[in-house]
Write a protein that holds these residues in place. Structure first.
Motif, PDB file in Angstrom:
ATOM      1  N   GLN A 280       0.902  -1.166  -0.093  1.00 32.52           N
ATOM      2  CA  GLN A 280      -0.035   0.027  -0.092  1.00 32.52           C
ATOM      3  C   GLN A 280       0.619   1.087  -0.429  1.00 32.52           C
ATOM      4  OE1 GLN A 280      -3.582   0.146  -0.286  1.00 32.52           O
ATOM      5  NE2 GLN A 280      -2.919  -2.066  -0.813  1.00 32.52           N
ATOM      6  N   ASN A 281       2.010   1.347   0.654  1.00 32.44           N
ATOM      7  CA  ASN A 281       2.444   2.071   0.571  1.00 32.44           C
ATOM      8  C   ASN A 281       3.284   2.525  -0.861  1.00 32.44           C
ATOM      9  OD1 ASN A 281       6.264   3.078   1.295  1.00 32.44           O
ATOM     10  ND2 ASN A 281       4.658   4.761   2.244  1.00 32.44           N
TER      11      ASN A 281
ATOM     12  N   ASP B 175       1.561   5.078  -2.699  1.00 27.79           N
ATOM     13  CA  ASP B 175       1.908   6.111  -2.577  1.00 27.79           C
ATOM     14  C   ASP B 175       3.381   6.862  -3.142  1.00 27.79           C
ATOM     15  OD1 ASP B 175      -0.732   6.569  -1.009  1.00 27.79           O
ATOM     16  OD2 ASP B 175      -0.011   5.928   0.907  1.00 27.79           O
TER      17      ASP B 175
ATOM     18  N   THR C 158       2.687   7.738  -6.675  1.00 24.24           N
ATOM     19  CA  THR C 158       1.819   8.149  -7.140  1.00 24.24           C
ATOM     20  C   THR C 158       2.890   9.797  -6.856  1.00 24.24           C
ATOM     21  OG1 THR C 158       0.059   7.486  -6.477  1.00 24.24           O
ATOM     22  CG2 THR C 158      -0.401  10.680  -6.093  1.00 24.24           C
TER      23      THR C 158
ATOM     24  N   LEU D  98       7.590  10.301   3.488  1.00 20.58           N
ATOM     25  CA  LEU D  98       6.133   8.460   3.153  1.00 20.58           C
ATOM     26  C   LEU D  98       6.861   6.616   3.082  1.00 20.58           C
ATOM     27  CD1 LEU D  98       4.624  10.101   0.131  1.00 20.58           C
ATOM     28  CD2 LEU D  98       3.391   9.944   1.882  1.00 20.58           C
TER      29      LEU D  98
ATOM     30  N   SER E  82       1.482  13.865   5.381  1.00 18.11           N
ATOM     31  CA  SER E  82       2.738  13.185   5.092  1.00 18.11           C
ATOM     32  C   SER E  82       3.049  11.550   5.735  1.00 18.11           C
ATOM     33  CB  SER E  82       4.227  14.353   4.568  1.00 18.11           C
ATOM     34  OG  SER E  82       3.576  15.270   4.049  1.00 18.11           O
TER      35      SER E  82
ATOM     36  N   LYS F 237      -4.109  13.293   1.820  1.00 17.93           N
ATOM     37  CA  LYS F 237      -4.365  12.112   0.764  1.00 17.93           C
ATOM     38  C   LYS F 237      -3.079  11.464   0.083  1.00 17.93           C
ATOM     39  CE  LYS F 237      -4.766  15.762  -3.118  1.00 17.93           C
ATOM     40  NZ  LYS F 237      -5.445  17.104  -3.758  1.00 17.93           N
ATOM     41  N   GLU F 238      -1.512  12.729   0.542  1.00 16.87           N
ATOM     42  CA  GLU F 238      -0.687  11.869  -0.188  1.00 16.87           C
ATOM     43  C   GLU F 238      -0.338  10.291   0.231  1.00 16.87           C
ATOM     44  OE1 GLU F 238       0.542  14.007   3.332  1.00 16.87           O
ATOM     45  OE2 GLU F 238      -0.338  14.682   1.617  1.00 16.87           O
ATOM     46  N   ALA F 239      -0.708  10.052   1.692  1.00 19.67           N
ATOM     47  CA  ALA F 239       0.099   9.011   2.382  1.00 19.67           C
ATOM     48  C   ALA F 239      -1.778   8.175   2.215  1.00 19.67           C
ATOM     49  CB  ALA F 239       0.726   8.947   3.891  1.00 19.67           C
ATOM     50  N   TRP F 240      -2.514   8.199   1.732  1.00 19.07           N
ATOM     51  CA  TRP F 240      -3.895   8.117   2.115  1.00 19.07           C
ATOM     52  C   TRP F 240      -3.573   6.231   1.700  1.00 19.07           C
ATOM     53  CZ3 TRP F 240      -8.935   8.777   3.353  1.00 19.07           C
ATOM     54  CH2 TRP F 240      -9.759   8.277   3.188  1.00 19.07           C
ATOM     55  N   HIS F 241      -3.149   5.542   1.654  1.00 22.28           N
ATOM     56  CA  HIS F 241      -3.365   3.928   0.984  1.00 22.28           C
ATOM     57  C   HIS F 241      -2.286   3.272   2.397  1.00 22.28           C
ATOM     58  CE1 HIS F 241      -4.059   5.198  -3.434  1.00 22.28           C
ATOM     59  NE2 HIS F 241      -4.327   3.885  -2.536  1.00 22.28           N
ATOM     60  N   SER F 242      -1.338   4.465   2.387  1.00 21.35           N
ATOM     61  CA  SER F 242      -0.038   3.161   4.037  1.00 21.35           C
ATOM     62  C   SER F 242      -1.103   3.956   5.301  1.00 21.35           C
ATOM     63  CB  SER F 242       0.847   4.656   3.686  1.00 21.35           C
ATOM     64  OG  SER F 242       1.367   4.532   2.656  1.00 21.35           O
TER      65      SER F 242
END
Length: 418
Positions: free
Chosen positions: A51-52, A55, A58, A72, A127, A152-157
């Motif tokens: 998941q990380n 991010d 992206t 991140l 972040s 949102k920049e670390a959403w999946h993490s």
């Protein structure tokens, strides 16, 4: 009531109910919960990295700054560090219920001042996904319910980490909704969270200047600000050159994208000709961009510093350098342009050291040491929920004690007030 407001309100209400139950959870139960989280993080390691990577991809495709990409990243080393951090918090003494002071009144009424949780803490951050784990561990150990809202920049993490935390807590009999994350990227969610005074006891924003200002402007809930880190190092005329070079290198180069990295170096005029060429050589090798005032430019190659450079948190391999006349000018500059985070003096002059530590108005002051030590783990706090640059309630690294308040308990034997 719109849909976003309703979702956030339900989360806040659930957290409030959880906070009442957490207030009476034993230390052993809290430690069990933390160890379960540590184990779950290890078991979810591969999922977290996958998941990380989304991010990270992206961020790279969006040509984000290298410092953001570094913040991140969740590799095995950082996951190991998070796990170790949770276990360390489990080993720390539980502050809840500890006696701060006590007294007995003339009428025999015994008063006790004891530590209690703050209640519900809202943490809004950007972040760095490891914040999810640090904050969850500290809040649970200090008996607080927590609501997290990441960028949102670390959403999946962030979602992967909260999933691991939930998995750990679900294995044991622990109060539901003790740790929650707002599953909405819309900024309206933050606006609503900051105004639920009936459910939220304090908001802690962690991130850039824009985020902190936005939260402070819209909040009706009390805010503890974790403002930007414009950290300064003053090289005094009596400084040991080797110490000064090592400290400046560490504070700027070791990890430039963090809030306790140095952003401005002030050099006493009497040592500038001797010190700056060596510092230039050191920084040039490390690919650090130097922005200097006119006096600096006369000694070493550098870009001309602008007024805004003295108050800029670069979070990158960039440093501003200014030559000052004396310790008084250095202190004045820091109090004017710094962010009251962490500042250091490199000096062998005891009176200058003492004056610096007394007059610089910052949360952490160092003598002959790097600013990089302003950190919960380095301070022996296990971890920190952030570095507070405020003065009320908490200042500097916020560990377990800073996540508590107190109540007075009066124990009597039928006393009445006359």
């Amino acid at each position: 009531m719109d849909q976003i407001q309703n979702i956030v309100m339900v989360i806040a209400q659930q957290a409030k109910q959880a906070s009442y139950k957490l207030a009476s959870v034993s230390s052993d139960e809290k430690n069990q919960a933390l160890l379960a989280i540590a184990q779950a993080l290890d078991e979810h390691r591969d999922f977290i990295k996958v998941q990380n990577a989304l991010d990270m991809q992206t961020a790279v495709e969006g040509q984000c700054a290298s410092s953001l990409i570094d913040r991140l990243r969740l590799d095995d080393k950082r996951i190991d560090s998070m796990i170790e951090g949770v276990r360390t918090v489990a080993e720390l003494s539980d502050p809840i219920g500890k006696l701060i002071t006590s007294k007995k009144l003339d009428n025999g009424l015994e008063l006790k001042k004891i530590r209690v949780p703050l209640g519900v803490i809202g943490v809004i951050f950007e972040s760095r996904p490891n914040v999810v784990v640090d904050v969850a561990a500290l809040c649970l150990k200090s008996g607080n319910a927590v609501i997290l809202r990441g960028g949102k920049e670390a959403w999946h993490s962030n979602q992967a980490l909260i999933k691991a935390i939930d998995a750990g807590l679900n294995k044991i009999n622990f109060p539901l909704f003790a740790v929650q994350m707002i599953p909405i990227n819309d900024r309206l969610a933050v606006n609503h969270l900051c105004r639920f005074n009936d459910y939220i006891d304090v908001i802690i924003p962690r991130g850039g200047e824009g985020l902190i200002q936005a939260v402070s402007d819209c909040a009706t809930v009390p805010v503890i600000k974790h403002y930007k880190g414009v950290c300064n190092i003053f090289i005094d005329e009596s400084a040991d050159i080797k110490k000064a070079l090592d400290i400046c290198h560490n504070a700027k180069v070791q990890r430039p994208g963090v809030c306790n990295a140095v952003e401005t170096i002030l050099v006493h005029q009497k040592i500038a000709q001797q010190f700056l060429p060596k510092l230039y050589e050191n920084f040039n090798e490390a690919q650090v961009e130097i922005r200097g005032d006119e006096k600096v430019l006369e000694i070493i190659p550098a870009k001309k510093a602008q007024e805004e450079d003295w108050a800029t948190e670069y979070l990158d391999l960039i440093v501003a350098i200014k030559i000052v006349n004396d310790v008084e000018e250095a202190i004045s500059h820091i109090n004017c342009y710094g962010s009251h985070h962490s500042d250091s003096i490199v000096s062998e002059n005891k009176s200058h050291q003492l004056r610096f530590t007394k007059e610089v108005d910052s949360a952490a002051i160092y003598v002959n040491a790097s600013t990089r030590f302003t950190d919960g783990a380095c301070f022996g706090l296990g971890a920190e929920i952030g570095i507070s640059t405020d003065k009320l309630h908490a200042r500097g690294p916020m560990g377990l004690n800073e996540l508590t308040t107190y109540k007075w308990v009066g124990i009597g034997n039928g006393q009445i007030r006359k």
